[in-house]
Design a protein around this motif. Structure first.
Motif, PDB file in Angstrom:
ATOM      1  N   SER A 178      -7.313   3.631   3.125  1.00 38.49           N
ATOM      2  CA  SER A 178      -6.479   2.861   2.194  1.00 38.49           C
ATOM      3  C   SER A 178      -5.706   1.762   2.920  1.00 38.49           C
ATOM      4  O   SER A 178      -5.529   0.669   2.381  1.00 38.49           O
ATOM      5  CB  SER A 178      -5.500   3.786   1.464  1.00 38.49           C
ATOM      6  OG  SER A 178      -6.203   4.626   0.587  1.00 38.49           O
TER       7      SER A 178
ATOM      8  N   THR B   7      -8.160  -0.993   3.383  1.00 42.42           N
ATOM      9  CA  THR B   7      -8.342  -1.709   2.112  1.00 42.42           C
ATOM     10  C   THR B   7      -7.220  -2.726   1.924  1.00 42.42           C
ATOM     11  O   THR B   7      -7.463  -3.885   1.570  1.00 42.42           O
ATOM     12  CB  THR B   7      -8.297  -0.728   0.915  1.00 42.42           C
ATOM     13  OG1 THR B   7      -9.305   0.260   1.074  1.00 42.42           O
ATOM     14  CG2 THR B   7      -8.529  -1.455  -0.403  1.00 42.42           C
TER      15      THR B   7
ATOM     16  N   GLY C 180      -7.476   2.392  -3.136  1.00 45.99           N
ATOM     17  CA  GLY C 180      -7.705   2.332  -1.700  1.00 45.99           C
ATOM     18  C   GLY C 180      -8.907   3.177  -1.318  1.00 45.99           C
ATOM     19  O   GLY C 180      -9.465   3.891  -2.145  1.00 45.99           O
TER      20      GLY C 180
ATOM     21  N   SER D  87      -3.417   5.286  -2.712  1.00 47.60           N
ATOM     22  CA  SER D  87      -4.267   6.423  -2.317  1.00 47.60           C
ATOM     23  C   SER D  87      -4.287   7.448  -3.441  1.00 47.60           C
ATOM     24  O   SER D  87      -3.605   7.300  -4.442  1.00 47.60           O
ATOM     25  CB  SER D  87      -3.696   7.092  -1.066  1.00 47.60           C
ATOM     26  OG  SER D  87      -3.631   6.194  -0.002  1.00 47.60           O
TER      27      SER D  87
ATOM     28  N   LYS E 210       0.832  -1.197   0.000  1.00 49.29           N
ATOM     29  CA  LYS E 210       0.000   0.000   0.000  1.00 49.29           C
ATOM     30  C   LYS E 210       0.872   1.255   0.000  1.00 49.29           C
ATOM     31  O   LYS E 210       1.803   1.367   0.797  1.00 49.29           O
ATOM     32  CB  LYS E 210      -0.928   0.010   1.227  1.00 49.29           C
ATOM     33  CG  LYS E 210      -1.828   1.234   1.290  1.00 49.29           C
ATOM     34  CD  LYS E 210      -1.292   2.263   2.245  1.00 49.29           C
ATOM     35  CE  LYS E 210      -1.987   3.598   2.128  1.00 49.29           C
ATOM     36  NZ  LYS E 210      -1.453   4.572   3.095  1.00 49.29           N
TER      37      LYS E 210
ATOM     38  N   GLU F 215      -8.413   8.309  -6.383  1.00 47.16           N
ATOM     39  CA  GLU F 215      -7.674   7.049  -6.519  1.00 47.16           C
ATOM     40  C   GLU F 215      -7.730   6.549  -7.960  1.00 47.16           C
ATOM     41  O   GLU F 215      -6.826   5.872  -8.435  1.00 47.16           O
ATOM     42  CB  GLU F 215      -8.254   5.948  -5.623  1.00 47.16           C
ATOM     43  CG  GLU F 215      -7.975   6.154  -4.152  1.00 47.16           C
ATOM     44  CD  GLU F 215      -8.959   7.110  -3.545  1.00 47.16           C
ATOM     45  OE1 GLU F 215     -10.082   7.210  -4.048  1.00 47.16           O
ATOM     46  OE2 GLU F 215      -8.595   7.793  -2.575  1.00 47.16           O
TER      47      GLU F 215
END
Lengths: 422, 422
Positions: A154, A157, A135, A41, A7, A74
């Motif tokens: 995010s 997620t 995210g 993000s 991420k 996003e």
């Protein structure tokens, strides 16, 4: 080698250069033999710009449409990242939250994930692609409307996808090298933590550490997904958050994991509450009915002479006005004297599973504060945490004093790379 | 009163003020008792900004990801428009192309609509909402990927939705007051057309008129959806495009609908082609294999002395280089002398169903050009259109001369409000 979920926050993909840097890092993981799913993000300031646009057309933007608007952010970053990866000669496909199977409830702007059905993502990575997932967003189970997960969404997620895909690890890339024993912006000699348990991480997050949000850690603990918090700028090994240390991680847990602080709270004191059953219940029912989340609650013994006591609690500053209004309405029923509101406070917390079996911790903590000339206004403890409330002005000095007192200071200075994403 | 589909282009929703102005106009239609579905493009320069970002991360952005990126634009404008409408006290819901049931093929960047299943839109308007739909986008039937419809896509979305919802009319809002007898930017005295048949509108669109794209008119004709082209700035009645005049629209069709011009084309001449069967086929197979769309084709009788002929055709300037490369490869096989490429040309077209039964039209057209000192290089005709190619420098004067010669000049000057959207 298994599947890895990575991420990247908004500061990591703030511009085209950032996106290209992230693309290289993603491709590295793929080259190392992993299946790679990336959660991304919105770019840097995109979200703020969209919020600003919304304010220009409507003073109170509606939940459903606000979510539709924000999720454009996003969509932009994930498509660009997929293009950048393809430009490096690897296959990539981007997916919206809805396409990735992130199913939520219908509470717009702060939806909760109900289920993740990542069929398309699994298919995509099985076909050799790097899958990029938006995210912070999902689709509501009943109405099929686009939703957003709220602050820190995010990260959530990423962990939820990692759980659904049975990933080996969920790597959270951020603008610091990991989780530190204190905020490196305040304590220059904060030390990077090599490994920390889910429990200690949860307490740190609840006490003001902003690296990982409480909700995301909770999710990871429930599904037992190891999190690796690391920097997208340095590429160094960061902090592992998991049930048990792994590989060459330190086997013995430190007594103290870290010192957290929080200046986002205010303190409300209800003065002169009659010390009889039901009074506290009335007060906190009023707060709860106003949908305000509170943090610490402290009540001391009542003065024998008056039969009156004071009840204090802390809450987010943003909720202060609402709380006072709700309490004013209960005044006649409860019969308290007055309300005091104070938003010039800070909360300082010491977190560590080791403190259960080390009775000296509390004393050392208070001595450190006292030696630094910091006055303690409230105290609250849990099994693995001690929190105190002090004047806001004292917070930096207090955190540094406690950090030093527990021998947490590092020999070198911590590095901070950029801003923060969502 | 039935259902109305309104489409607003990028210039109408270029900023917060524009969005608020559009919101008012939409609410008016709702107050007049219509069910209202609004199709909206991306705000002003958003698309260009996104294209620019893509260019920064990848020299050749991939189709699928490019579509994912671009569709963020409508997501922003439609959410903001819904908020602005709600702020006026009316209920509104925005829908992506996918949510609105716009099903396309899988040709990214220029997908074609295969089907429209507007169940959610119908439900939303039946429940009293104004439904806002993202123009320009859909979802592919087989892969469920996000697609875009290419240039003029939002108009096509609007007409396709109008057809699927059996709308009374599809209103296309733009930055001019309607379809004019010539481009008002060139001919100040161009006259607004009250009503025009689908056929004439198709010829105008094919000849360079930019108000409505060919594809959109074709769709409207197939499903017999009346289009009302009008300005989002003035609110005046615009131009109706339909099978038959309606209400107080002029019952008799004008001989000439308008004069269109196009400076986006170039001319290729293949010089000295042996005049025998199969040569033209080889030339145009090569062009077609290179996926180049050509417009006019002109071949004159061959000179008796040499048995050689010249073949000329026009095509978009952007395809010029590709065409020349494709033709060079056929040189040995065809045995032509040389290729000439000329991008300093303009095409001027006279369109009108009435010219079929008015033999003097062609003569008047050529006389007007001759009197203005404009040389004709190529001529091509259809049943309801005459097109000539001239020097690019002559185009404005030529259009004005022809417009005057056919008595199309208005007593007043046409108004042009802003830029153009997609």
């Amino acid at each position: 080698m298994g599947l890895v979920v990575q991420k990247y926050g908004g500061s990591s993909v703030a511009d085209a250069e950032g996106i290209k840097r992230v693309a290289k890092r993603v491709v590295e993981a793929k080259k190392n033999g992993h299946q790679v799913v990336v959660v991304v993000s919105a770019m840097g300031d995109t979200t703020d710009e969209l919020i600003d646009l919304a304010a220009q057309v409507s003073p109170i933007p509606a939940g459903r449409e606000f979510d539709m608007l924000l999720t454009a952010g996003e969509r932009i970053s994930m498509a660009l990242l997929a293009m950048a990866i393809k430009n490096l000669g690897h296959e990539a496909q981007s997916f919206t939250g809805s396409q990735a199977g992130v199913i939520t409830d219908s509470v717009h702007n702060k939806a909760r994930i109900i289920d993740v059905t990542p069929g398309r993502i699994q298919q995509s990575v099985d076909a050799g692609n790097i899958a990029i997932v938006a995210g912070f967003q999902g689709v509501s189970q009943d109405k099929k409307d686009i939703t957003t997960l709220g602050r820190g969404g995010s990260d959530t997620t990423a962990v939820a996808l990692a759980a659904a895909l049975e990933a080996e690890v969920c790597e959270i890339y951020t603008d610091v090298d990991g989780v530190f024993t204190a905020d490196p912006r305040v304590v220059k000699k904060a030390r990077k933590i090599e490994w920390i348990s889910f429990e200690d991480m949860l307490e740190l997050a609840a006490s003001g550490s902003k690296v990982l949000l409480h909700r995301c850690v909770e999710y990871a603990r429930r599904y037992n997904i190891p999190i690796h918090v690391r920097s997208s700028f340095s590429g160094l090994r960061g902090t592992w958050v998991s049930n048990e240390p792994q590989g060459d991680q330190p086997m013995e847990q430190a007594i103290i994991s870290g010192v957290a602080h929080d200046t986002s709270e205010a303190k409300v004191t209800v003065v002169g509450v009659p010390d009889k059953p039901g009074e506290a219940a009335t007060i906190f029912r009023a707060i709860s009915d106003a949908e305000i989340n509170i943090d610490m609650i402290v009540q001391n013994v009542s003065a024998a002479s008056t039969g009156l006591t004071d009840i204090s609690f802390t809450l987010p500053k943003t909720e202060g006005r609402k709380a006072i209004e709700a309490l004013e309405k209960t005044k006649a029923r409860v019969g308290f004297d007055s309300l005091r509101y104070d938003d010039q406070i800070a909360k300082i917390s010491l977190v560590g599973a080791g403190m259960k079996t080390n009775p000296g911790v509390t004393a050392t903590f208070f001595e450190a504060l006292s030696n630094a000339g910091v006055n303690i206004e409230l105290i609250s403890t849990s099994e693995i945490r001690i929190s105190v409330v002090t004047r806001a002005d004292d917070v930096n000095e207090a955190v540094r004093a406690v950090h030093t007192a527990f021998g947490l200071d590092s020999d070198s200075e911590a590095v901070v790379y950029g801003g923060t994403g969502r």
